[in-house]
Scaffold this active site. Sequence first.
Site, PDB file in Angstrom:
ATOM      1  N   ASN A   1       0.845  -1.186   0.000  1.00  0.00           N
ATOM      2  CA  ASN A   1       0.000   0.000   0.000  1.00  0.00           C
ATOM      3  C   ASN A   1       0.891   1.252   0.000  1.00  0.00           C
ATOM      4  O   ASN A   1       1.499   1.602   1.012  1.00  0.00           O
ATOM      5  CB  ASN A   1      -0.897  -0.063   1.253  1.00  0.00           C
ATOM      6  CG  ASN A   1      -1.852   1.104   1.320  1.00  0.00           C
ATOM      7  OD1 ASN A   1      -1.523   2.213   0.881  1.00  0.00           O
ATOM      8  ND2 ASN A   1      -3.019   0.858   1.896  1.00  0.00           N
TER       9      ASN A   1
ATOM     10  N   LYS B   1       0.207   3.974   2.729  1.00  0.00           N
ATOM     11  CA  LYS B   1       0.706   3.620   4.066  1.00  0.00           C
ATOM     12  C   LYS B   1       2.211   3.854   4.142  1.00  0.00           C
ATOM     13  O   LYS B   1       2.733   4.398   5.100  1.00  0.00           O
ATOM     14  CB  LYS B   1       0.445   2.134   4.368  1.00  0.00           C
ATOM     15  CG  LYS B   1      -0.928   1.800   4.919  1.00  0.00           C
ATOM     16  CD  LYS B   1      -0.881   0.355   5.449  1.00  0.00           C
ATOM     17  CE  LYS B   1      -2.229  -0.241   5.719  1.00  0.00           C
ATOM     18  NZ  LYS B   1      -2.136  -1.639   6.175  1.00  0.00           N
TER      19      LYS B   1
ATOM     20  N   ASP C   1      -1.211  -6.040  11.387  1.00  0.00           N
ATOM     21  CA  ASP C   1      -2.431  -6.812  11.205  1.00  0.00           C
ATOM     22  C   ASP C   1      -3.506  -6.168  12.082  1.00  0.00           C
ATOM     23  O   ASP C   1      -3.221  -5.714  13.190  1.00  0.00           O
ATOM     24  CB  ASP C   1      -2.213  -8.282  11.606  1.00  0.00           C
ATOM     25  CG  ASP C   1      -3.280  -9.179  10.990  1.00  0.00           C
ATOM     26  OD1 ASP C   1      -3.478  -9.118   9.761  1.00  0.00           O
ATOM     27  OD2 ASP C   1      -3.932  -9.929  11.734  1.00  0.00           O
TER      28      ASP C   1
ATOM     29  N   PHE D   1     -12.817   2.575   4.740  1.00  0.00           N
ATOM     30  CA  PHE D   1     -12.917   1.249   4.129  1.00  0.00           C
ATOM     31  C   PHE D   1     -13.337   0.243   5.190  1.00  0.00           C
ATOM     32  O   PHE D   1     -13.501   0.606   6.360  1.00  0.00           O
ATOM     33  CB  PHE D   1     -11.564   0.855   3.509  1.00  0.00           C
ATOM     34  CG  PHE D   1     -10.487   0.603   4.551  1.00  0.00           C
ATOM     35  CD1 PHE D   1      -9.834   1.654   5.149  1.00  0.00           C
ATOM     36  CD2 PHE D   1     -10.150  -0.699   4.929  1.00  0.00           C
ATOM     37  CE1 PHE D   1      -8.854   1.425   6.117  1.00  0.00           C
ATOM     38  CE2 PHE D   1      -9.177  -0.942   5.884  1.00  0.00           C
ATOM     39  CZ  PHE D   1      -8.531   0.132   6.483  1.00  0.00           C
ATOM     40  N   GLY D   2     -13.477  -0.996   4.766  1.00  0.00           N
ATOM     41  CA  GLY D   2     -13.794  -2.082   5.708  1.00  0.00           C
ATOM     42  C   GLY D   2     -15.043  -1.800   6.532  1.00  0.00           C
ATOM     43  O   GLY D   2     -16.095  -1.444   5.983  1.00  0.00           O
TER      44      GLY D   2
ATOM     45  N   ASP E   1     -15.637   0.623   8.549  1.00  0.00           N
ATOM     46  CA  ASP E   1     -15.754   2.031   8.958  1.00  0.00           C
ATOM     47  C   ASP E   1     -17.203   2.536   9.054  1.00  0.00           C
ATOM     48  O   ASP E   1     -17.526   3.267   9.997  1.00  0.00           O
ATOM     49  CB  ASP E   1     -14.948   2.938   8.017  1.00  0.00           C
ATOM     50  CG  ASP E   1     -13.463   2.940   8.351  1.00  0.00           C
ATOM     51  OD1 ASP E   1     -13.099   2.436   9.427  1.00  0.00           O
ATOM     52  OD2 ASP E   1     -12.666   3.455   7.540  1.00  0.00           O
TER      53      ASP E   1
ATOM     54  N   LYS F   1      -9.599  10.397  11.871  1.00  0.00           N
ATOM     55  CA  LYS F   1      -9.555   8.937  12.066  1.00  0.00           C
ATOM     56  C   LYS F   1      -8.135   8.501  12.445  1.00  0.00           C
ATOM     57  O   LYS F   1      -7.940   7.736  13.386  1.00  0.00           O
ATOM     58  CB  LYS F   1     -10.017   8.191  10.809  1.00  0.00           C
ATOM     59  CG  LYS F   1     -10.034   6.681  11.015  1.00  0.00           C
ATOM     60  CD  LYS F   1     -10.309   5.871   9.767  1.00  0.00           C
ATOM     61  CE  LYS F   1      -9.993   4.409  10.027  1.00  0.00           C
ATOM     62  NZ  LYS F   1     -10.014   3.562   8.847  1.00  0.00           N
TER      63      LYS F   1
ATOM     64  N   ARG G   1      -4.703   2.138  14.063  1.00  0.00           N
ATOM     65  CA  ARG G   1      -3.483   2.031  13.274  1.00  0.00           C
ATOM     66  C   ARG G   1      -2.531   3.190  13.580  1.00  0.00           C
ATOM     67  O   ARG G   1      -1.333   3.016  13.721  1.00  0.00           O
ATOM     68  CB  ARG G   1      -3.804   1.987  11.779  1.00  0.00           C
ATOM     69  CG  ARG G   1      -2.718   1.325  10.954  1.00  0.00           C
ATOM     70  CD  ARG G   1      -3.111   1.124   9.497  1.00  0.00           C
ATOM     71  NE  ARG G   1      -4.480   1.456   9.210  1.00  0.00           N
ATOM     72  CZ  ARG G   1      -5.483   0.577   9.220  1.00  0.00           C
ATOM     73  NH1 ARG G   1      -5.253  -0.688   9.463  1.00  0.00           N
ATOM     74  NH2 ARG G   1      -6.715   0.965   8.980  1.00  0.00           N
TER      75      ARG G   1
HETATM   76  P1  IMP Z   1      -5.681  -5.717   7.632  1.00  0.00           P
HETATM   77  O1  IMP Z   1      -4.990  -6.511   8.673  1.00  0.00           O
HETATM   78  O2  IMP Z   1      -5.230  -4.262   7.600  1.00  0.00           O
HETATM   79  O3  IMP Z   1      -5.678  -6.350   6.286  1.00  0.00           O
HETATM   80  O4  IMP Z   1      -7.222  -5.655   8.077  1.00  0.00           O
HETATM   81  C1  IMP Z   1      -8.044  -6.791   8.191  1.00  0.00           C
HETATM   82  C2  IMP Z   1      -9.496  -6.415   7.946  1.00  0.00           C
HETATM   83  O5  IMP Z   1      -9.942  -5.574   9.032  1.00  0.00           O
HETATM   84  C3  IMP Z   1      -9.694  -5.578   6.683  1.00  0.00           C
HETATM   85  O6  IMP Z   1     -10.022  -6.352   5.598  1.00  0.00           O
HETATM   86  C4  IMP Z   1     -10.854  -4.686   7.051  1.00  0.00           C
HETATM   87  O7  IMP Z   1     -12.049  -5.364   6.768  1.00  0.00           O
HETATM   88  C5  IMP Z   1     -10.733  -4.521   8.545  1.00  0.00           C
HETATM   89  N1  IMP Z   1     -10.094  -3.242   8.868  1.00  0.00           N
HETATM   90  C6  IMP Z   1      -8.764  -3.047   9.117  1.00  0.00           C
HETATM   91  N2  IMP Z   1      -8.534  -1.775   9.425  1.00  0.00           N
HETATM   92  C7  IMP Z   1      -9.731  -1.152   9.369  1.00  0.00           C
HETATM   93  C8  IMP Z   1     -10.120   0.191   9.593  1.00  0.00           C
HETATM   94  O8  IMP Z   1      -9.333   1.090   9.890  1.00  0.00           O
HETATM   95  N3  IMP Z   1     -11.442   0.443   9.446  1.00  0.00           N
HETATM   96  C9  IMP Z   1     -12.349  -0.500   9.099  1.00  0.00           C
HETATM   97  N4  IMP Z   1     -12.032  -1.755   8.882  1.00  0.00           N
HETATM   98  C10 IMP Z   1     -10.732  -2.089   9.005  1.00  0.00           C
END
Ligand code: IMP
Length: 192
Positions: free
Chosen positions: A9, A12, A68, A148-149, A151, A171, A177
Amino acid sequence: MQLVFATNNANKLKEVQALIPEHITLLSLKDINCLEDIPETQDTIEGNALQKAQYVKTNYGYDCFADDTGLEVAALDGAPGVYSARYAGPQRAASDNMNLLLENLKPHTDRTAQFKTVIALSLQGQTHQFTGICEGHITEEKHGDKGFGYDPIFKPKGHSITFAEMALELKNSIGHRGKATAQLISFLNKFY
Ligand code: IMP
């Protein structure tokens, strides 16, 4: 000196590069020609972060950090947790994941939840771990279209809007994070 951030990414990478000591050059997975999917087969968020950092160290020889993240919902005994990305199936679709979570939470009144990010660092033969947590709750419906995800259904404690309704700067300043990254950077600044 060079340090790998186990990500592809670009955003990031740029964000973190701007914050770490100038003499450390951050490399992405692409920069070191690591093009395969790194295994994430552990059953904890901590385990997966460590597995990714150690994979790079073992197979490519670089010091490395990896992150993660998971969403832990109290009434669901911490689910989806380490399985957040594929909660509703291997298609890893955010809308399916949110719909399933809203459905599973229907019978519960306790909607408290937290995001957890773990960053594992493999540096000069030692490993270090940094954890960032953002507490909040799961809303009844989706709100907002940023981020995303999960949120759109996560409202951080002390705020009246979801992550998906917030400016990215806000955020990042209160989020999981951002907190974990701040600890990593403070460690690197002291170490070097
Ligand atoms: P990853 O470890 O960053 O790949 O995150 C794993 C999963 O958690 C992602 O596919 C998202 O669905 C969810 N996720 C991670 N970070 C966020 C965030 O900041 N907001 C919303 N969902 C998140």
